[in-house]
Design an enzyme around this catalytic site. Structure first.
Site, PDB file in Angstrom:
ATOM      1  N   HIS A  93       0.822  -1.214   0.000  1.00  0.00           N
ATOM      2  CA  HIS A  93       0.000   0.000   0.000  1.00  0.00           C
ATOM      3  C   HIS A  93       0.859   1.269   0.000  1.00  0.00           C
ATOM      4  O   HIS A  93       0.326   2.366  -0.156  1.00  0.00           O
ATOM      5  CB  HIS A  93      -1.015  -0.050   1.136  1.00  0.00           C
ATOM      6  N   TYR A 149      -2.659   4.625   5.828  1.00  0.00           N
ATOM      7  CA  TYR A 149      -1.852   3.454   6.203  1.00  0.00           C
ATOM      8  C   TYR A 149      -0.630   3.325   5.277  1.00  0.00           C
ATOM      9  O   TYR A 149       0.511   3.194   5.742  1.00  0.00           O
ATOM     10  CB  TYR A 149      -2.739   2.208   6.132  1.00  0.00           C
TER      11      TYR A 149
HETATM   12  P1  NAI Z   1      -1.916  -7.761  12.542  1.00  0.00           P
HETATM   13  O1  NAI Z   1      -2.837  -6.612  12.639  1.00  0.00           O
HETATM   14  O2  NAI Z   1      -2.474  -9.141  12.578  1.00  0.00           O
HETATM   15  O3  NAI Z   1      -0.793  -7.653  13.675  1.00  0.00           O
HETATM   16  C1  NAI Z   1      -0.257  -6.430  14.095  1.00  0.00           C
HETATM   17  C2  NAI Z   1       0.032  -6.523  15.573  1.00  0.00           C
HETATM   18  O4  NAI Z   1       0.527  -5.247  15.995  1.00  0.00           O
HETATM   19  C3  NAI Z   1      -1.208  -6.844  16.422  1.00  0.00           C
HETATM   20  O5  NAI Z   1      -0.994  -8.006  17.196  1.00  0.00           O
HETATM   21  C4  NAI Z   1      -1.402  -5.613  17.283  1.00  0.00           C
HETATM   22  O6  NAI Z   1      -1.827  -5.902  18.618  1.00  0.00           O
HETATM   23  C5  NAI Z   1      -0.013  -4.989  17.287  1.00  0.00           C
HETATM   24  N1  NAI Z   1      -0.082  -3.547  17.518  1.00  0.00           N
HETATM   25  C6  NAI Z   1      -0.954  -2.654  16.981  1.00  0.00           C
HETATM   26  N2  NAI Z   1      -0.753  -1.444  17.523  1.00  0.00           N
HETATM   27  C7  NAI Z   1       0.250  -1.566  18.413  1.00  0.00           C
HETATM   28  C8  NAI Z   1       0.911  -0.672  19.282  1.00  0.00           C
HETATM   29  N3  NAI Z   1       0.549   0.638  19.366  1.00  0.00           N
HETATM   30  N4  NAI Z   1       1.908  -1.151  20.053  1.00  0.00           N
HETATM   31  C9  NAI Z   1       2.271  -2.464  19.995  1.00  0.00           C
HETATM   32  N5  NAI Z   1       1.687  -3.359  19.207  1.00  0.00           N
HETATM   33  C10 NAI Z   1       0.682  -2.915  18.407  1.00  0.00           C
HETATM   34  O7  NAI Z   1      -1.066  -7.530  11.190  1.00  0.00           O
HETATM   35  P2  NAI Z   1      -0.280  -8.605  10.333  1.00  0.00           P
HETATM   36  O8  NAI Z   1      -1.133  -9.027   9.203  1.00  0.00           O
HETATM   37  O9  NAI Z   1       0.310  -9.605  11.227  1.00  0.00           O
HETATM   38  O10 NAI Z   1       0.881  -7.693   9.718  1.00  0.00           O
HETATM   39  C11 NAI Z   1       2.105  -7.510  10.377  1.00  0.00           C
HETATM   40  C12 NAI Z   1       2.838  -6.345   9.741  1.00  0.00           C
HETATM   41  O11 NAI Z   1       3.042  -6.587   8.359  1.00  0.00           O
HETATM   42  C13 NAI Z   1       2.078  -5.023   9.841  1.00  0.00           C
HETATM   43  O12 NAI Z   1       2.999  -3.976  10.083  1.00  0.00           O
HETATM   44  C14 NAI Z   1       1.452  -4.866   8.467  1.00  0.00           C
HETATM   45  O13 NAI Z   1       1.291  -3.504   8.151  1.00  0.00           O
HETATM   46  C15 NAI Z   1       2.494  -5.536   7.583  1.00  0.00           C
HETATM   47  N6  NAI Z   1       1.909  -6.094   6.376  1.00  0.00           N
HETATM   48  C16 NAI Z   1       1.142  -7.225   6.438  1.00  0.00           C
HETATM   49  C17 NAI Z   1       0.636  -7.782   5.290  1.00  0.00           C
HETATM   50  C18 NAI Z   1      -0.140  -9.054   5.298  1.00  0.00           C
HETATM   51  O14 NAI Z   1      -0.438  -9.575   4.232  1.00  0.00           O
HETATM   52  N7  NAI Z   1      -0.472  -9.627   6.457  1.00  0.00           N
HETATM   53  C19 NAI Z   1       0.832  -7.130   3.979  1.00  0.00           C
HETATM   54  C20 NAI Z   1       1.638  -5.937   4.041  1.00  0.00           C
HETATM   55  C21 NAI Z   1       2.156  -5.457   5.200  1.00  0.00           C
HETATM   56  C1  15L Z   2      -1.603  -5.092   3.879  1.00  0.00           C
HETATM   57  O1  15L Z   2      -0.772  -4.195   4.011  1.00  0.00           O
HETATM   58  C2  15L Z   2      -2.425  -5.554   5.027  1.00  0.00           C
HETATM   59  O2  15L Z   2      -1.690  -5.530   6.218  1.00  0.00           O
HETATM   60  C3  15L Z   2      -2.999  -6.935   4.815  1.00  0.00           C
HETATM   61  O3  15L Z   2      -4.026  -7.133   5.780  1.00  0.00           O
HETATM   62  C4  15L Z   2      -3.554  -7.118   3.409  1.00  0.00           C
HETATM   63  O4  15L Z   2      -4.664  -6.305   3.241  1.00  0.00           O
HETATM   64  C5  15L Z   2      -2.476  -6.809   2.388  1.00  0.00           C
HETATM   65  O5  15L Z   2      -1.866  -5.554   2.630  1.00  0.00           O
HETATM   66  C6  15L Z   2      -2.994  -6.818   0.964  1.00  0.00           C
HETATM   67  O6  15L Z   2      -2.852  -5.819   0.266  1.00  0.00           O
HETATM   68  O7  15L Z   2      -3.515  -7.856   0.536  1.00  0.00           O
END
Ligand code: NAI
Ligand code: 15L
Length: 264
Positions: A111, A134
């Site tokens: 993004h 974001y």
């Molecule tokens: P998620 O939302 O499942 O996990 C993020 C974690 O960060 C949560 O457990 C939450 O409690 C914690 N968090 C949120 N605010 C916080 C704060 N103020 N202090 C401490 N912890 C905090 O997200 P996910 O899917 O595991 O993604 C992990 C990382 O990868 C994120 O930074 C996301 O932006 C990035 N990302 C993920 C993608 C995906 O496909 N899952 C795609 C692109 C990027």
């Molecule tokens: C992200 O950055 C988000 O964290 C994840 O939840 C998905 O939406 C992913 O991108 C996506 O673009 O598929």
């Protein structure tokens, strides 16, 4: 590696990390605002809100590497994004430079470049084109990483993750999918390479319709093991073109490009 910090350990990718990085370091130090209680022997948990400078410093102290997954992971209002993704990333980099420059895998996102049209091939030099607050916060994180590399030598892989889920769920993900296995194969390469620097890496498994060119980071020695092609027939049959909303099929960021600016 002795101690590897995983922020956002209670989240989706945090869970995958615990599975795929077990044994990669003597200790996995897990951190999140949400408690993780089912700890294995090689895991410890330290609660920290990324917006709390002192707490973040305590978590980073004594770590040899950081996988930074913590933060707001979808489009939200500015205040939430500001605390976790702007101030939180600043707190993380300040703590890193004060505590021995551990190498960082920064979870950026597709993004950050979401307004490029689907089908256009871009590489690491493509200017950011975020598709919301974001995405803009990820661009900020990428730039902070560059700043701390130039000024203090903190090395970071700025990984623009596509869609890291067990398998592609829609037509767009046939181009953006990153398998969990490939995510952590990449992380291991970034920790192993003698000089990492501060590269932009596109986090995607193989796809015949990839939009992202990783030729500038060939020196990492990373080759994805998984391919979205394995799922193409299944996904295309389940999602005929006429059923795919235009928002999902126009830009690389998919539906995120159509979200409003949320107020809270
Ligand atoms: P998620 O939302 O499942 O996990 C993020 C974690 O960060 C949560 O457990 C939450 O409690 C914690 N968090 C949120 N605010 C916080 C704060 N103020 N202090 C401490 N912890 C905090 O997200 P996910 O899917 O595991 O993604 C992990 C990382 O990868 C994120 O930074 C996301 O932006 C990035 N990302 C993920 C993608 C995906 O496909 N899952 C795609 C692109 C990027
Ligand atoms: C992200 O950055 C988000 O964290 C994840 O939840 C998905 O939406 C992913 O991108 C996506 O673009 O598929």
């Amino acid at each position: 590696m002795k101690r590897l910090l995983i922020t956002g350990a209670a989240g989706t990718l945090g869970g995958f990390a615990r599975e795929h990085l077990a044994g990669f370091a003597d200790e996995l130090r897990l951190s999140d605002v949400t408690p993780v209680t089912d700890l294995a022997q090689h895991e410890t948990f330290v609660a920290a809100d990324l917006g709390d400078k002192d707490a973040v410093e305590e978590v980073v102290r004594g770590c040899d590497g950081i996988v930074h997954f913590g933060g707001i992971s979808v489009e939200k209002g500015f205040d939430l994004i500001e605390r976790a993704n702007l101030r939180g990333v600043f707190n993380l980099y300040e703590a890193a430079r004060k505590h021995g420059n551990p190498r960082i895998i920064f979870a950026s996102s597709n993004h950050a470049i979401g307004f490029y049209p689907q089908g256009q091939r871009i590489d690491a030099d493509a200017p950011p084109l975020s598709d919301g607050l974001y995405g803009a916060s990820k661009v900020y994180g990428e730039q902070l990483a560059v700043l701390y590399w130039q000024k203090f030598g903190v090395e970071t892989a700025r990984v623009r993750i596509g869609s890291c889920v067990p398998k592609p769920l829609n037509r767009r993900m046939l181009s953006t999918w990153l398998s969990p296995r490939d995510m952590f194969g990449l992380a291991k390469c970034c920790f192993a390479v003698p000089e990492l620097g501060c590269p932009v890496v596109y986090g995607a498994s193989h796809s015949d319709t990839s939009w992202w060119d990783n030729s500038k980071v060939a020196y990492l020695g990373w080759t994805p093991q998984d391919s979205a092609e394995t799922y193409r027939a299944e996904v295309e049959a389940a999602h005929p073109p006429e059923t795919v909303p235009e928002d999902e099929s126009r830009f690389q960021g998919g539906v995120f490009t159509a979200y409003p600016i949320y107020q809270s």
